[in-house]
Design a protein around this motif. Structure first.
Motif, mmCIF file in Angstrom:
data_model
loop_
_atom_site.group_PDB
_atom_site.id
_atom_site.type_symbol
_atom_site.label_atom_id
_atom_site.label_comp_id
_atom_site.label_asym_id
_atom_site.label_seq_id
_atom_site.Cartn_x
_atom_site.Cartn_y
_atom_site.Cartn_z
ATOM 1 N N LEU A 150 -13.827 2.747 -17.208
ATOM 2 C CA LEU A 150 -14.558 2.609 -15.947
ATOM 3 C C LEU A 150 -13.737 1.936 -14.863
ATOM 4 C CD1 LEU A 150 -18.065 1.614 -17.353
ATOM 5 C CD2 LEU A 150 -17.275 3.872 -16.633
ATOM 6 N N HIS A 151 -12.505 1.561 -15.167
ATOM 7 C CA HIS A 151 -11.652 0.982 -14.131
ATOM 8 C C HIS A 151 -11.360 2.007 -13.038
ATOM 9 C CE1 HIS A 151 -9.959 -2.283 -17.059
ATOM 10 N NE2 HIS A 151 -11.214 -2.491 -16.725
ATOM 11 N N GLY A 152 -10.849 3.161 -13.430
ATOM 12 C CA GLY A 152 -10.480 4.173 -12.454
ATOM 13 C C GLY A 152 -11.624 4.599 -11.551
ATOM 14 N N PRO A 153 -12.760 5.061 -12.104
ATOM 15 C CA PRO A 153 -13.854 5.534 -11.254
ATOM 16 C C PRO A 153 -14.360 4.484 -10.272
ATOM 17 C CG PRO A 153 -14.209 6.225 -13.520
ATOM 18 C CD PRO A 153 -13.035 5.301 -13.536
ATOM 19 N N TRP A 154 -14.515 3.240 -10.750
ATOM 20 C CA TRP A 154 -15.068 2.228 -9.849
ATOM 21 C C TRP A 154 -14.012 1.627 -8.935
ATOM 22 C CZ3 TRP A 154 -19.735 2.328 -8.385
ATOM 23 C CH2 TRP A 154 -20.712 2.871 -9.218
ATOM 24 N N ASN A 155 -12.751 1.675 -9.321
ATOM 25 C CA ASN A 155 -11.703 1.307 -8.363
ATOM 26 C C ASN A 155 -11.680 2.300 -7.208
ATOM 27 O OD1 ASN A 155 -10.905 -0.895 -9.871
ATOM 28 N ND2 ASN A 155 -9.239 0.167 -10.893
ATOM 29 N N LEU A 156 -11.809 3.576 -7.527
ATOM 30 C CA LEU A 156 -11.853 4.604 -6.486
ATOM 31 C C LEU A 156 -13.071 4.417 -5.581
ATOM 32 C CD1 LEU A 156 -10.829 7.695 -8.636
ATOM 33 C CD2 LEU A 156 -9.514 6.743 -6.733
ATOM 34 N N ALA A 157 -14.215 4.122 -6.201
ATOM 35 C CA ALA A 157 -15.434 3.944 -5.406
ATOM 36 C C ALA A 157 -15.336 2.716 -4.512
ATOM 37 C CB ALA A 157 -16.639 3.828 -6.345
ATOM 38 N N ALA A 158 -14.766 1.637 -5.035
ATOM 39 C CA ALA A 158 -14.636 0.414 -4.235
ATOM 40 C C ALA A 158 -13.681 0.612 -3.062
ATOM 41 C CB ALA A 158 -14.161 -0.736 -5.122
ATOM 42 N N LEU A 159 -12.581 1.307 -3.307
ATOM 43 C CA LEU A 159 -11.632 1.578 -2.226
ATOM 44 C C LEU A 159 -12.253 2.493 -1.175
ATOM 45 C CD1 LEU A 159 -8.453 2.028 -4.433
ATOM 46 C CD2 LEU A 159 -8.820 0.200 -2.753
ATOM 47 N N ALA A 160 -13.033 3.475 -1.631
ATOM 48 C CA ALA A 160 -13.706 4.370 -0.680
ATOM 49 C C ALA A 160 -14.703 3.600 0.184
ATOM 50 C CB ALA A 160 -14.408 5.495 -1.432
ATOM 51 N N SER B 83 -5.283 0.032 -14.611
ATOM 52 C CA SER B 83 -6.003 0.397 -13.390
ATOM 53 C C SER B 83 -6.802 1.678 -13.524
ATOM 54 C CB SER B 83 -5.011 0.558 -12.236
ATOM 55 O OG SER B 83 -4.149 1.673 -12.477
ATOM 56 N N ALA B 84 -6.488 2.479 -14.544
ATOM 57 C CA ALA B 84 -7.111 3.792 -14.709
ATOM 58 C C ALA B 84 -6.971 4.208 -16.163
ATOM 59 C CB ALA B 84 -6.444 4.804 -13.786
ATOM 60 N N SER B 85 -7.519 5.389 -16.500
ATOM 61 C CA SER B 85 -7.452 5.866 -17.880
ATOM 62 C C SER B 85 -6.143 6.571 -18.199
ATOM 63 C CB SER B 85 -8.623 6.816 -18.166
ATOM 64 O OG SER B 85 -9.847 6.116 -18.103
ATOM 65 N N SER C 147 -13.131 2.587 -28.454
ATOM 66 C CA SER C 147 -13.788 3.820 -28.025
ATOM 67 C C SER C 147 -12.824 4.717 -27.258
ATOM 68 C CB SER C 147 -14.994 3.482 -27.142
ATOM 69 O OG SER C 147 -15.490 4.640 -26.500
ATOM 70 N N LEU C 148 -12.580 5.910 -27.768
ATOM 71 C CA LEU C 148 -11.742 6.863 -27.041
ATOM 72 C C LEU C 148 -12.390 7.297 -25.724
ATOM 73 C CD1 LEU C 148 -9.120 8.513 -27.024
ATOM 74 C CD2 LEU C 148 -10.366 10.335 -28.233
ATOM 75 N N PRO C 149 -13.706 7.620 -25.686
ATOM 76 C CA PRO C 149 -14.314 8.005 -24.410
ATOM 77 C C PRO C 149 -14.237 6.915 -23.338
ATOM 78 C CG PRO C 149 -15.723 8.679 -26.237
ATOM 79 C CD PRO C 149 -14.661 7.820 -26.817
ATOM 80 N N LEU C 150 -14.112 5.640 -23.767
ATOM 81 C CA LEU C 150 -13.986 4.543 -22.802
ATOM 82 C C LEU C 150 -12.541 4.093 -22.657
ATOM 83 C CD1 LEU C 150 -17.168 2.410 -23.586
ATOM 84 C CD2 LEU C 150 -16.734 3.839 -21.581
ATOM 85 N N ALA C 151 -11.609 4.984 -23.048
ATOM 86 C CA ALA C 151 -10.168 4.747 -22.862
ATOM 87 C C ALA C 151 -9.680 3.526 -23.615
ATOM 88 C CB ALA C 151 -9.824 4.651 -21.375
ATOM 89 N N GLY C 152 -10.174 3.380 -24.845
ATOM 90 C CA GLY C 152 -9.745 2.259 -25.664
ATOM 91 C C GLY C 152 -8.441 2.527 -26.386
ATOM 92 N N GLY C 153 -7.965 1.487 -27.083
ATOM 93 C CA GLY C 153 -6.727 1.583 -27.845
ATOM 94 C C GLY C 153 -5.866 0.361 -27.644
ATOM 95 N N ARG D 106 -2.896 11.500 -27.751
ATOM 96 C CA ARG D 106 -3.133 12.046 -26.412
ATOM 97 C C ARG D 106 -3.375 10.896 -25.439
ATOM 98 N NH1 ARG D 106 -4.363 17.475 -26.095
ATOM 99 N NH2 ARG D 106 -4.735 18.546 -28.084
ATOM 100 N N PRO D 107 -2.909 11.029 -24.195
ATOM 101 C CA PRO D 107 -3.309 10.045 -23.189
ATOM 102 C C PRO D 107 -4.827 9.956 -23.126
ATOM 103 C CG PRO D 107 -1.534 11.402 -22.354
ATOM 104 C CD PRO D 107 -1.967 12.029 -23.653
ATOM 105 N N ARG D 108 -5.321 8.824 -22.662
ATOM 106 C CA ARG D 108 -6.769 8.598 -22.638
ATOM 107 C C ARG D 108 -7.466 9.561 -21.677
ATOM 108 N NH1 ARG D 108 -6.741 6.156 -27.241
ATOM 109 N NH2 ARG D 108 -5.178 7.824 -27.221
ATOM 110 N N PRO D 109 -8.642 10.047 -22.071
ATOM 111 C CA PRO D 109 -9.403 10.926 -21.167
ATOM 112 C C PRO D 109 -10.056 10.124 -20.054
ATOM 113 C CG PRO D 109 -10.691 10.454 -23.129
ATOM 114 C CD PRO D 109 -9.337 9.825 -23.349
#
Length: 340
Positions: A82-92, A103-105, A171-177, A331-334
């Motif tokens: 959720l870093h990427g999506p909400w960083n984008l939203a905050a900057l917008a 900073s992102a997935s 969690s892979l869907p939450l870009a864990g690892g 694979r890189p994180r989704p």
């Protein structure tokens, strides 16, 4: 307290993550900054957080917080994905952003964050707080001043005992690892030695192990890197280690230096220096690295002071993380869909 004549930052917090007290609340209190608002997916958690930490108001959603005109800086400690999506939203929304790392997935999303930061003209910084502490600055000084000679090798290890199986870091869907949570520090610390190594390092190889019961999620990864000047680096991370270890060892042609805990120097502020003249231990102070970080971000937002970390640096780190995943057979994180 904030510097005389300098207006305190007005900060909004996304979520009620455990790290926030150490990473933001205490530094904000020390710097005299305002915690204007908080929002969480569970309003009850946000209300409890606000009551405990003196946050001025609670919003019903992250979107409402971003729409608050009094919030000028957004702190994002959400799960990695959720870093990427909400960083984008905050900057917008025209906000300055201090985000937890990474900073992102993945690199594609990090590139979008970089473009959004440039378009917004807003301050953006990824929270590699260790870089601001005198422990890491001293390591760099020992290279810059020549006491260690020419850089030959750097070895970093960032490892912790295993979080609970239900932890979002698995969690892979939450870009864990392990690389996303820990190895980003290992890789970043190696990258930051580029000025004394002829330029940025390139990845030579990486190997890793998958977490049992979490397909596609790395439990550990070891990466080997090489600088243009010939120095080499090892960046290791492990998220199911027997103990906590966060060390950085720099070896030069005339000596070496070890920071036993460069990531959390408030727990161990030593730098051990060994040269032909003998061994000495320097202590650099236990003031929180997060406090140094927020001081630097405030100086940037209020006075235009330069930052060593920006969206370009975040993209470079994320690109290296993706390369490590690919080289180690992952694979890189989704990307993660934006959640309110």
């Amino acid at each position: 307290m904030s510097e005389p004549g300098r207006e305190p930052l007005r900060i909004g917090v996304l979520g009620a993550a455990r790290i926030t007290e150490r990473a933001l609340v205490d530094p904000a209190r020390a710097g005299g900054h305002r915690l204007v608002a908080v929002a969480a997916r569970d309003r009850g958690r946000a209300e409890t957080f606000a009551a405990q930490h003196g946050v001025e108001r609670v919003h019903d959603s992250y979107g409402d917080l971003l729409a608050d005109p009094e919030v000028e800086v957004v702190y994002n400690p959400l799960a990695n994905g959720l870093h990427g999506p909400w960083n984008l939203a905050a900057l917008a929304a025209g906000k300055h952003v201090l985000t937890e790392k990474p900073s992102a997935s993945n690199a594609e999303e990090a590139a979008e964050v970089r473009e959004a930061a440039a378009k917004a003209g807003a301050g953006f910084m990824e929270g590699f707080h260790y870089l601001f502490h005198p422990v890491t600055r001293r390591l760099h000084e020992l290279l810059a001043g020549g006491e260690l000679g020419e850089l030959r090798r750097v070895e970093t290890l960032v490892a912790i005992p295993a979080p609970d199986d239900a932890d979002p870091r698995w969690s892979l869907p939450l870009a864990g690892g392990a690389v996303m949570d820990l190895g980003c520090y290992s890789l970043h610390a190696v990258r930051m030695l580029a000025p004394w190594a002829g330029g940025a390092p390139r990845l030579v190889s990486a190997r890793g192990g998958e977490r049992a019961g979490a397909p596609g999620v790395d439990e550990w990864i070891d990466a080997e890197l090489e600088f243009p000047g010939g120095a080499t680096g090892a960046a290791r991370c492990h998220m199911a280690y027997g103990e906590l270890e966060m060390s950085c060892r720099i070896v030069g042609s005339r000596g070496e230096a070890l920071a036993p805990n460069f990531v959390l120097p408030h727990q161990d502020d030593r730098v051990v220096v060994r040269t032909e003249e003998g061994e000495r231990v320097e202590r650099l102070g236990t003031r929180s690295s997060y406090t140094y970080q927020l001081d630097a971000f405030a100086a940037h937002v209020r006075g235009g002071a330069a930052l060593p970390l920006d969206a370009d640096d975040a993209l470079a780190t994320m690109t290296l993380i993706d390369e490590c995943y690919t080289a180690a057979g992952f694979r890189p994180r989704p990307r993660t869909a934006l959640l309110s």
